[in-house]
Write a protein that holds these residues in place. Structure first.
Motif, PDB file in Angstrom:
ATOM      1  N   GLY A  91       0.855  -1.119  -0.196  1.00  0.00           N
ATOM      2  CA  GLY A  91       0.057  -0.119  -0.052  1.00  0.00           C
ATOM      3  C   GLY A  91       0.980   1.300   0.027  1.00  0.00           C
ATOM      4  O   GLY A  91       1.914   1.347  -0.345  1.00  0.00           O
ATOM      5  N   GLU A  92       0.212   2.283   0.540  1.00  0.00           N
ATOM      6  CA  GLU A  92       0.841   3.530   0.372  1.00  0.00           C
ATOM      7  C   GLU A  92       1.294   4.147   1.757  1.00  0.00           C
ATOM      8  O   GLU A  92       0.489   4.055   2.774  1.00  0.00           O
ATOM      9  CB  GLU A  92      -0.320   4.526  -0.002  1.00  0.00           C
ATOM     10  CG  GLU A  92       0.069   6.011  -0.231  1.00  0.00           C
ATOM     11  CD  GLU A  92      -1.164   6.899  -0.516  1.00  0.00           C
ATOM     12  OE1 GLU A  92      -1.088   7.447  -1.557  1.00  0.00           O
ATOM     13  OE2 GLU A  92      -2.170   6.957   0.280  1.00  0.00           O
ATOM     14  N   LEU A 150       4.762   7.076  -0.734  1.00  0.00           N
ATOM     15  CA  LEU A 150       5.744   6.166  -0.984  1.00  0.00           C
ATOM     16  C   LEU A 150       4.913   4.872  -1.207  1.00  0.00           C
ATOM     17  O   LEU A 150       3.848   4.639  -0.605  1.00  0.00           O
ATOM     18  CB  LEU A 150       6.811   5.937  -0.340  1.00  0.00           C
ATOM     19  CG  LEU A 150       7.857   7.027   0.236  1.00  0.00           C
ATOM     20  CD1 LEU A 150       7.344   7.681   1.402  1.00  0.00           C
ATOM     21  CD2 LEU A 150       9.320   6.456   0.183  1.00  0.00           C
ATOM     22  N   ALA A 151       5.273   3.764  -1.961  1.00  0.00           N
ATOM     23  CA  ALA A 151       4.619   2.506  -2.508  1.00  0.00           C
ATOM     24  C   ALA A 151       5.545   1.649  -1.369  1.00  0.00           C
ATOM     25  O   ALA A 151       6.646   1.437  -1.520  1.00  0.00           O
ATOM     26  CB  ALA A 151       4.293   2.104  -3.416  1.00  0.00           C
ATOM     27  N   VAL A 152       4.986   0.714  -0.562  1.00  0.00           N
ATOM     28  CA  VAL A 152       5.710  -0.363   0.168  1.00  0.00           C
ATOM     29  C   VAL A 152       4.904  -1.638  -0.438  1.00  0.00           C
ATOM     30  O   VAL A 152       3.726  -1.725  -0.493  1.00  0.00           O
ATOM     31  CB  VAL A 152       5.656  -0.204   1.480  1.00  0.00           C
ATOM     32  CG1 VAL A 152       6.309   0.945   2.013  1.00  0.00           C
ATOM     33  CG2 VAL A 152       4.392  -0.250   2.092  1.00  0.00           C
ATOM     34  N   LYS A 180      -1.440   3.705  -7.325  1.00  0.00           N
ATOM     35  CA  LYS A 180      -2.135   4.711  -6.470  1.00  0.00           C
ATOM     36  C   LYS A 180      -1.115   6.036  -6.075  1.00  0.00           C
ATOM     37  O   LYS A 180      -1.267   7.250  -6.229  1.00  0.00           O
ATOM     38  CB  LYS A 180      -2.519   4.351  -5.377  1.00  0.00           C
ATOM     39  CG  LYS A 180      -3.258   5.012  -4.338  1.00  0.00           C
ATOM     40  CD  LYS A 180      -3.996   4.272  -3.225  1.00  0.00           C
ATOM     41  CE  LYS A 180      -4.478   5.086  -2.269  1.00  0.00           C
ATOM     42  NZ  LYS A 180      -5.061   4.413  -1.014  1.00  0.00           N
ATOM     43  N   VAL A 181       0.116   5.286  -5.732  1.00  0.00           N
ATOM     44  CA  VAL A 181       1.045   6.530  -5.492  1.00  0.00           C
ATOM     45  C   VAL A 181       1.638   7.376  -6.336  1.00  0.00           C
ATOM     46  O   VAL A 181       1.905   8.479  -6.366  1.00  0.00           O
ATOM     47  CB  VAL A 181       2.181   5.859  -4.496  1.00  0.00           C
ATOM     48  CG1 VAL A 181       3.633   6.666  -4.216  1.00  0.00           C
ATOM     49  CG2 VAL A 181       1.788   5.304  -3.256  1.00  0.00           C
ATOM     50  N   ALA A 182       1.749   6.564  -7.553  1.00  0.00           N
ATOM     51  CA  ALA A 182       2.335   7.443  -8.921  1.00  0.00           C
ATOM     52  C   ALA A 182       1.359   8.346  -9.275  1.00  0.00           C
ATOM     53  O   ALA A 182       1.499   9.768  -9.862  1.00  0.00           O
ATOM     54  CB  ALA A 182       2.477   6.459  -9.991  1.00  0.00           C
TER      55      ALA A 182
END
Ligand code: ATP
Length: 137
Positions: free
Chosen positions: A47-48, A60-62, A127-129
């Protein structure tokens, strides 16, 4: 004084700053962490991560991983993590398509868990992008 926030993978230190607020994708839902939070350890899902520093907000995406909170420190150990500006959207879209094909195709029963995890990683990256694109407007 904020809360020192480190996001680490086996390969690199992805993020290391003093934050005012950190929001993470816990396995049981989003968790908001402020300075002086009680100590805890928990798992993250793909997720974010949102980090507020003054007027700035970082995304950030993890890929999932492990969260440790201490009163002055947040540490995220992740299999993979990318800042919004590092995400390759075409790659994430291709990964999403591949995962969806595996989940809906004839081989669906073969490796659903891995395909679902890959799908969630790709969705988190997209989503993060997307947040990065909104911020440029
Ligand atoms: P793919 O199928 O495209 O490799 P994946 O979800 O299997 O995606 P991971 O195993 O989570 O990829 O990550 C492998 C490495 O590639 C990590 O270092 C991760 O940060 C990086 N990575 C994966 N996808 C992207 C992306 N869309 N943009 C930038 N880096 C990525």
């Amino acid at each position: 004084m904020g809360i020192r926030t480190d996001i680490v993978t086996a390969e690199r230190l992805v993020f290391s700053e003093d934050a005012d607020l950190v929001v993470v994708p816990g396995v049981e839902g989003e968790m908001a962490i402020l300075p002086h939070h009680a100590p805890l350890m928990t798992m993250l899902q793909p997720g974010e991560v949102r980090i507020k520093m003054g007027a700035e907000e970082y995304y950030l995406a993890v890929s999932g991983g492990f969260l440790e909170v201490k009163p002055q420190r947040v540490t995220i150990l992740a299999d993979a993590a990318e800042r919004a500006d590092e995400i390759d959207v075409a790659r994430a879209e291709a990964a999403k398509r591949r995962a969806e094909e595996r989940l809906t195709g004839r081989a669906a029963e073969v490796n659903n868990v891995a395909a679902e995890a890959a799908l969630h990683r790709a969705l988190a990256r997209l989503k993060v992008a997307q947040k990065r694109r909104q911020r440029r407007l």
